[in-house]
Scaffold this motif. Sequence first.
Motif, PDB file in Angstrom:
ATOM      1  N   GLU A  18       1.484  -1.603   0.154  1.00 46.17           N
ATOM      2  CA  GLU A  18      -0.210   0.236  -0.117  1.00 46.17           C
ATOM      3  C   GLU A  18       0.797   1.469   0.144  1.00 46.17           C
ATOM      4  O   GLU A  18       0.488   2.226  -0.622  1.00 46.17           O
ATOM      5  CB  GLU A  18      -1.227   0.429   1.353  1.00 46.17           C
ATOM      6  CG  GLU A  18      -2.005  -1.050   0.945  1.00 46.17           C
ATOM      7  CD  GLU A  18      -3.428  -0.646   0.095  1.00 46.17           C
ATOM      8  OE1 GLU A  18      -3.565   0.432   0.575  1.00 46.17           O
ATOM      9  OE2 GLU A  18      -3.184  -1.885  -0.964  1.00 46.17           O
ATOM     10  N   LEU A  19       1.586   0.984   0.590  1.00 47.62           N
ATOM     11  CA  LEU A  19       2.850   2.424   0.696  1.00 47.62           C
ATOM     12  C   LEU A  19       3.795   1.843  -0.308  1.00 47.62           C
ATOM     13  O   LEU A  19       4.669   3.246  -1.254  1.00 47.62           O
ATOM     14  CB  LEU A  19       3.506   2.108   2.613  1.00 47.62           C
ATOM     15  CG  LEU A  19       2.645   3.086   3.272  1.00 47.62           C
ATOM     16  CD1 LEU A  19       3.256   3.660   4.244  1.00 47.62           C
ATOM     17  CD2 LEU A  19       1.630   3.297   3.117  1.00 47.62           C
ATOM     18  N   ASN A  92      11.129  -0.847   2.740  1.00 42.95           N
ATOM     19  CA  ASN A  92       9.717  -0.929   3.417  1.00 42.95           C
ATOM     20  C   ASN A  92       9.141  -2.454   3.819  1.00 42.95           C
ATOM     21  O   ASN A  92       8.516  -2.352   4.402  1.00 42.95           O
ATOM     22  CB  ASN A  92       9.252  -0.245   1.988  1.00 42.95           C
ATOM     23  CG  ASN A  92       7.904  -0.082   1.679  1.00 42.95           C
ATOM     24  OD1 ASN A  92       7.375   1.307   2.933  1.00 42.95           O
ATOM     25  ND2 ASN A  92       6.949  -0.898   1.361  1.00 42.95           N
ATOM     26  N   PRO A 188       5.963   6.440   9.731  1.00 35.81           N
ATOM     27  CA  PRO A 188       4.270   6.704   9.608  1.00 35.81           C
ATOM     28  C   PRO A 188       3.449   6.566  10.532  1.00 35.81           C
ATOM     29  O   PRO A 188       3.580   5.547  11.273  1.00 35.81           O
ATOM     30  CB  PRO A 188       3.961   5.627   8.516  1.00 35.81           C
ATOM     31  CG  PRO A 188       5.325   5.345   7.644  1.00 35.81           C
ATOM     32  CD  PRO A 188       6.217   4.832   8.557  1.00 35.81           C
ATOM     33  N   THR A 191      -1.839   4.835   8.388  1.00 36.86           N
ATOM     34  CA  THR A 191      -1.492   6.367   7.022  1.00 36.86           C
ATOM     35  C   THR A 191      -2.822   5.849   5.654  1.00 36.86           C
ATOM     36  O   THR A 191      -3.310   4.519   6.058  1.00 36.86           O
ATOM     37  CB  THR A 191      -0.257   5.803   6.292  1.00 36.86           C
ATOM     38  OG1 THR A 191       0.531   5.801   7.464  1.00 36.86           O
ATOM     39  CG2 THR A 191      -0.457   6.610   5.536  1.00 36.86           C
ATOM     40  N   SER A 193      -4.765   4.742   2.433  1.00 34.16           N
ATOM     41  CA  SER A 193      -3.579   4.207   1.207  1.00 34.16           C
ATOM     42  C   SER A 193      -4.322   3.913   0.735  1.00 34.16           C
ATOM     43  O   SER A 193      -6.048   4.021   0.712  1.00 34.16           O
ATOM     44  CB  SER A 193      -2.782   2.898   2.063  1.00 34.16           C
ATOM     45  OG  SER A 193      -3.941   2.413   2.547  1.00 34.16           O
ATOM     46  N   THR A 218      -1.641  10.735   4.561  1.00 30.49           N
ATOM     47  CA  THR A 218      -2.383  10.032   3.793  1.00 30.49           C
ATOM     48  C   THR A 218      -0.581   9.277   3.306  1.00 30.49           C
ATOM     49  O   THR A 218       0.393   9.362   3.318  1.00 30.49           O
ATOM     50  CB  THR A 218      -1.985  10.718   2.580  1.00 30.49           C
ATOM     51  OG1 THR A 218      -1.683  11.485   1.990  1.00 30.49           O
ATOM     52  CG2 THR A 218      -3.329  11.767   2.324  1.00 30.49           C
ATOM     53  N   ASP A 219      -0.536   8.107   2.114  1.00 32.71           N
ATOM     54  CA  ASP A 219      -0.018   7.774   1.694  1.00 32.71           C
ATOM     55  C   ASP A 219       1.482   8.549   1.079  1.00 32.71           C
ATOM     56  O   ASP A 219       2.151   8.277   0.431  1.00 32.71           O
ATOM     57  CB  ASP A 219       0.444   6.416   0.644  1.00 32.71           C
ATOM     58  CG  ASP A 219      -1.789   6.427  -0.236  1.00 32.71           C
ATOM     59  OD1 ASP A 219      -1.490   8.098  -0.343  1.00 32.71           O
ATOM     60  OD2 ASP A 219      -1.937   5.986  -0.714  1.00 32.71           O
ATOM     61  N   GLN A 220       0.863   9.541   0.465  1.00 33.51           N
ATOM     62  CA  GLN A 220       1.406  10.832  -0.499  1.00 33.51           C
ATOM     63  C   GLN A 220       2.112  11.169   0.368  1.00 33.51           C
ATOM     64  O   GLN A 220       3.503  11.378   0.426  1.00 33.51           O
ATOM     65  CB  GLN A 220       1.051  11.253  -1.535  1.00 33.51           C
ATOM     66  CG  GLN A 220       1.473  11.838  -1.855  1.00 33.51           C
ATOM     67  CD  GLN A 220       2.556  11.537  -3.548  1.00 33.51           C
ATOM     68  OE1 GLN A 220       1.561  11.404  -4.428  1.00 33.51           O
ATOM     69  NE2 GLN A 220       3.831  11.665  -3.235  1.00 33.51           N
ATOM     70  N   ILE A 222       4.058  10.532   3.282  1.00 33.47           N
ATOM     71  CA  ILE A 222       5.028   9.424   3.849  1.00 33.47           C
ATOM     72  C   ILE A 222       5.884   9.561   1.784  1.00 33.47           C
ATOM     73  O   ILE A 222       7.335   9.137   2.489  1.00 33.47           O
ATOM     74  CB  ILE A 222       4.080   7.453   3.721  1.00 33.47           C
ATOM     75  CG1 ILE A 222       3.181   7.918   4.491  1.00 33.47           C
ATOM     76  CG2 ILE A 222       6.083   6.664   4.438  1.00 33.47           C
ATOM     77  CD1 ILE A 222       3.731   8.376   6.372  1.00 33.47           C
ATOM     78  N   ALA A 223       5.014   8.765   0.943  1.00 31.90           N
ATOM     79  CA  ALA A 223       6.369   8.534   0.196  1.00 31.90           C
ATOM     80  C   ALA A 223       7.033  10.473  -0.121  1.00 31.90           C
ATOM     81  O   ALA A 223       7.802  10.565  -0.644  1.00 31.90           O
ATOM     82  CB  ALA A 223       5.900   9.286  -0.868  1.00 31.90           C
TER      83      ALA A 223
END
Length: 253
Positions: A18-19, A92, A188, A191, A193, A218-220, A222-223
């Motif tokens: 997911e992440l 990850n 994180p 989160t 996703s 959100t996943d974004q 983290i990214a």
Amino acid sequence: MGLNLQGRTALVTGATGELGRVMARTLAACGADVAVHYNTNEAKAEALAAEIRAAGRRAVSVQADITKLDSILAMRDKISAELGHVDIVVANAVIQYTWTSVLEQPEEDYRSQFESCVLQSVHLAKAFVPAMIERGAGRMIGINTECSMQHFESQSAYVAGKRGMDGVYRVLAKEVGPHQITVNQVAPGWTISERDRTNGTEKSEGYDKNVPLKRRGTDQDIANTVAFLASDLAGFITGAYIPVCGGNVMPAI
């Protein structure tokens, strides 16, 4: 000022998760070529690699058991043959298991977390850091968790693995710092996703009310933090544990 990763190659382990897939897409959007790691989901990994290639970056899907050094070394060799040396390693991947109390948690779950958090970190360092030392540059980024600071009920195996990972990364940061290699962790919170968006589970009043920003990240988010740490903008940051959780945990000085 943008994040420019052109001319660099990134490896994201657990990139079909997911992440992980958002990290891979974001690093590619910043200009990096990407090695998309998977353990069993070859179809999803190849689809993600094809998506990145369609966007104009080089990408390859690579299989490895992240708990085994020989498997990671074989993955490194495949990446080297197809994309060249790896500049950015994002650890990850983690083994999933059912959480329960210390008294009820099976021994094998503690072992799986040690192998996928601590040993993965060690194996990735052994495989990729020597070439970074030769080049005098590199980024090692581990995905930790806010749980490492919370110690809530049923988290013992996960927290044990991630706190062990934290120790490896802090020591590694000191060992490879003279070679201008940075070693950092992103932690994180709970989160949002793609799965949450599909299921309509983005909101959680019980969790959100305790977060200073009153929402889940959100996943974004983290990214974006991973991409920042991978960039030249973070060239003087190393040994850091960076919570990306809206202030839900706050490391003290």
